[in-house]
Design a protein around this motif. Structure first.
Motif, PDB file in Angstrom:
ATOM      1  N   LEU A 169       0.824  -1.210   0.000  1.00  0.00           N
ATOM      2  CA  LEU A 169       0.000   0.000   0.000  1.00  0.00           C
ATOM      3  C   LEU A 169       0.863   1.268   0.000  1.00  0.00           C
ATOM      4  O   LEU A 169       0.440   2.296  -0.537  1.00  0.00           O
TER       5      LEU A 169
ATOM      6  N   LEU B 211       0.504   4.144  -2.766  1.00  0.00           N
ATOM      7  CA  LEU B 211       0.456   5.582  -2.467  1.00  0.00           C
ATOM      8  C   LEU B 211       1.475   6.350  -3.307  1.00  0.00           C
ATOM      9  O   LEU B 211       1.169   7.416  -3.865  1.00  0.00           O
TER      10      LEU B 211
ATOM     11  N   ASP C  26       0.630   9.307  -6.048  1.00  0.00           N
ATOM     12  CA  ASP C  26       1.284  10.619  -6.022  1.00  0.00           C
ATOM     13  C   ASP C  26       1.833  10.990  -7.397  1.00  0.00           C
ATOM     14  O   ASP C  26       1.967  12.170  -7.722  1.00  0.00           O
TER      15      ASP C  26
ATOM     16  N   ASP D  13      -8.299  -3.625   1.753  1.00  0.00           N
ATOM     17  CA  ASP D  13      -7.482  -2.591   2.406  1.00  0.00           C
ATOM     18  C   ASP D  13      -7.239  -1.417   1.455  1.00  0.00           C
ATOM     19  O   ASP D  13      -7.268  -0.250   1.863  1.00  0.00           O
TER      20      ASP D  13
ATOM     21  N   PHE E 147     -10.382   0.651   1.234  1.00  0.00           N
ATOM     22  CA  PHE E 147     -10.518   1.481   2.437  1.00  0.00           C
ATOM     23  C   PHE E 147      -9.570   2.672   2.378  1.00  0.00           C
ATOM     24  O   PHE E 147      -9.950   3.815   2.649  1.00  0.00           O
ATOM     25  N   MET E 148      -8.320   2.418   2.021  1.00  0.00           N
ATOM     26  CA  MET E 148      -7.336   3.514   1.975  1.00  0.00           C
ATOM     27  C   MET E 148      -7.795   4.605   1.021  1.00  0.00           C
ATOM     28  O   MET E 148      -7.789   5.791   1.370  1.00  0.00           O
TER      29      MET E 148
ATOM     30  N   ALA F 104     -10.850   6.467   2.393  1.00  0.00           N
ATOM     31  CA  ALA F 104     -10.503   7.358   3.508  1.00  0.00           C
ATOM     32  C   ALA F 104      -9.761   8.590   3.006  1.00  0.00           C
ATOM     33  O   ALA F 104      -9.904   9.690   3.550  1.00  0.00           O
ATOM     34  N   MET F 105      -8.971   8.418   1.946  1.00  0.00           N
ATOM     35  CA  MET F 105      -8.221   9.547   1.389  1.00  0.00           C
ATOM     36  C   MET F 105      -9.106  10.477   0.558  1.00  0.00           C
ATOM     37  O   MET F 105      -8.645  11.529   0.108  1.00  0.00           O
TER      38      MET F 105
ATOM     39  N   PRO G 201     -13.310   2.419  10.587  1.00  0.00           N
ATOM     40  CA  PRO G 201     -13.206   3.320  11.740  1.00  0.00           C
ATOM     41  C   PRO G 201     -14.543   3.973  12.080  1.00  0.00           C
ATOM     42  O   PRO G 201     -15.309   4.335  11.179  1.00  0.00           O
TER      43      PRO G 201
ATOM     44  N   ASP H 258     -17.600  11.238   8.875  1.00  0.00           N
ATOM     45  CA  ASP H 258     -17.333  12.611   9.334  1.00  0.00           C
ATOM     46  C   ASP H 258     -15.975  13.078   8.858  1.00  0.00           C
ATOM     47  O   ASP H 258     -15.777  14.236   8.486  1.00  0.00           O
ATOM     48  N   ARG H 259     -15.017  12.158   8.904  1.00  0.00           N
ATOM     49  CA  ARG H 259     -13.647  12.513   8.568  1.00  0.00           C
ATOM     50  C   ARG H 259     -13.508  12.767   7.078  1.00  0.00           C
ATOM     51  O   ARG H 259     -12.946  13.779   6.679  1.00  0.00           O
TER      52      ARG H 259
END
Lengths: 302, 302
Positions: free
Chosen positions: B211, B215, B219, B249, B252-253, B256-257, B294, B299-300
């Motif tokens: 992962l 990332l 980028d 995973d 999810f990553m 979340a990003m 999580p 919210d995040r």
């Protein structure tokens, strides 16, 4: 130069029920220092009645201080623990400061205001004793009780701790909630408030994103990464579910990327044998130790 | 929008000895498409005598094409396989091109020159049939036989494949050797040669860096990431040792990003049950499915 701070003897061992014998802890710490690890959090000055795993921390500190070039640090929950740490002669100590007030109240029965008063006290003690002192901004990426923690709250509490005399901070993903974008945002925001005093990330691999989060931190100028040998302390219900990021995999990643850590990878991998022997049956995580180092790694990095 | 391309039914299933029943493959693919996965590599057109796990690929392609909005792709080893893929009606096909000539000779008995001729042939077939075609630059980050692969060699071979008519590339870390710095370097260098035709990273989690490497690719503007549900196909000697990065995973990553993948995470997690039921005892990897999402994630990210 990136500092890997080994936290297995503290965060790893406090998360498992068994008590590692003092002599095994010494062998582990000595072997890891010999492999080039330059900082080890060797234990925690909490009441032994609460964490019998940490009852020998003063003896471990005394032993670790005999190892050349090793920075010997310990966790302290409060001023009382800090006094014991100073008496034991630690080089450094750190106190967790939970960004979730619910978690803080549940865990150490202190509000944010009370924690800031405690932190000011410990900062003064550390200053007087000439001991290095850091605050770990725990649950900074989210809390299992409160959920999302507003980033502005983390910034505000870090600034308040800075006012209280703190000059070193880590951002702690206590719950394994963090993602790389959040790491970048929060590192930037906290640095806007306390500058280079934010040096460290403390990451868990709960959702498998640990090394991606470490990379995000490195990109933002983080210079210290906490990690645990064998990811010790993982939650037994799922392999690797709650442990810290794995020292061996992190050390391989940094080495492959061309960062200097001072660590000799082959020697580091061998330290696992000591831990495995001392804690038979305890799951050890990490991929690099099993897969081995890539063929031709030196050509690539060189 | 980041595309997660599920490769478990191909890369995962070809790496384990057992043959998943055709009906189970269909249930898996249908459930994953229903969870919002927009591309699945459903199989491989290799001789069934070599890989009996892939013998039903034509039937699987026909089924997968009935699923709305799904891009159905298959791997082909050569022009012969490509002809079968085209006849089966795939939307897209990809051919692996090993950057290590030793590996290429060992694996498909073709030199780089011979592979480039084959690739030109397949590119022409794909063009004529109106089928999407990609080349996977395999062992691009290192080879278990040759060790380090010079980056200039990867760039040169990618450019030669571009000349042969290829307009889509993936960089494949077949051996799990890659590190994030190398990913960034190689993506940049290959893009200098073939531009935006480099869209994809195919990563393995052999040393736990999967992962973090993903990332690094994001980028650099990578827009497609291969992944395998449950990291299926991991080497049995060590949990997760050789499997692809884990779809759950990764999803999810990315979520979340704040990246849009089109995937509904809860539905994706449930697909594991189908695979677990069809392959009892087969280890499934990934951390997020066990740890859960999580608290307060919305919210995040929101």
């Amino acid at each position: 130069m990136i500092l890997i701070s080994e936290v297995g003897p503290r965060d790893g061992l406090q998360s498992i029920d068994r008590v590692m014998p003092t002599e095994a802890k010494k062998r582990w710490i000595a072997a890891e220092a010999a492999a080039g690890v330059r900082e080890i959090e060797v234990g925690s000055f909490v009441p032994p009645s609460l964490l019998p795993q940490m009852a020998d921390t003063a003896e471990i500190v005394a032993f670790a201080k005999t190892l050349p070039g090793l920075n010997v640090v310990a966790l302290v929950p409060n001023a009382k623990g800090a006094a014991r740490a100073v008496a034991a002669g630690v080089h450094g100590m750190s106190i967790p400061f939970s960004m979730s007030e619910t978690h803080s109240l549940n865990n150490v029965r202190k509000s944010h205001t009370e924690m800031l008063a405690e932190i000011a006290k410990v900062a003064a003690m550390a200053h007087d004793a000439g001991v290095h002192f850091a605050v770990g901004l725990s649950t900074a990426f989210g809390c299992t009780l409160e959920g999302a923690i507003p980033e502005e709250q983390v910034v505000r509490l870090a600034a308040a701790a800075y006012e209280a005399g703190v000059r070193e901070f880590s951002l702690s993903d206590t719950t394994g909630y963090a993602d790389p974008a959040q790491v970048r945002r929060l590192v930037r925001k906290v640095r806007d408030a306390v500058g280079d005093a934010l040096t460290t990330l403390h990451l868990h691999n709960t959702r498998g994103l640990g090394l991606a989060n470490a990379l995000a931190g490195l990109d933002e100028g983080i210079t210290t990464l906490d990690a645990s040998l064998g990811g010790l302390g993982g939650c037994p219900f799922a392999p690797g579910a709650s442990g810290n990021i794995v020292t061996e995999d992190l050390a391989f990643m940094l080495h492959a990327m061309g960062y200097d850590t001072g660590i000799e990878l082959d020697a580091l991998m061998k330290v696992r044998e000591i831990v495995a022997e001392a804690l038979p049956g305890e799951p050890l995580y990490g991929f690099t130790p099993d897969a081995g180092l890539p063929l031709g790694l030196a050509d690539r990095v060189g």
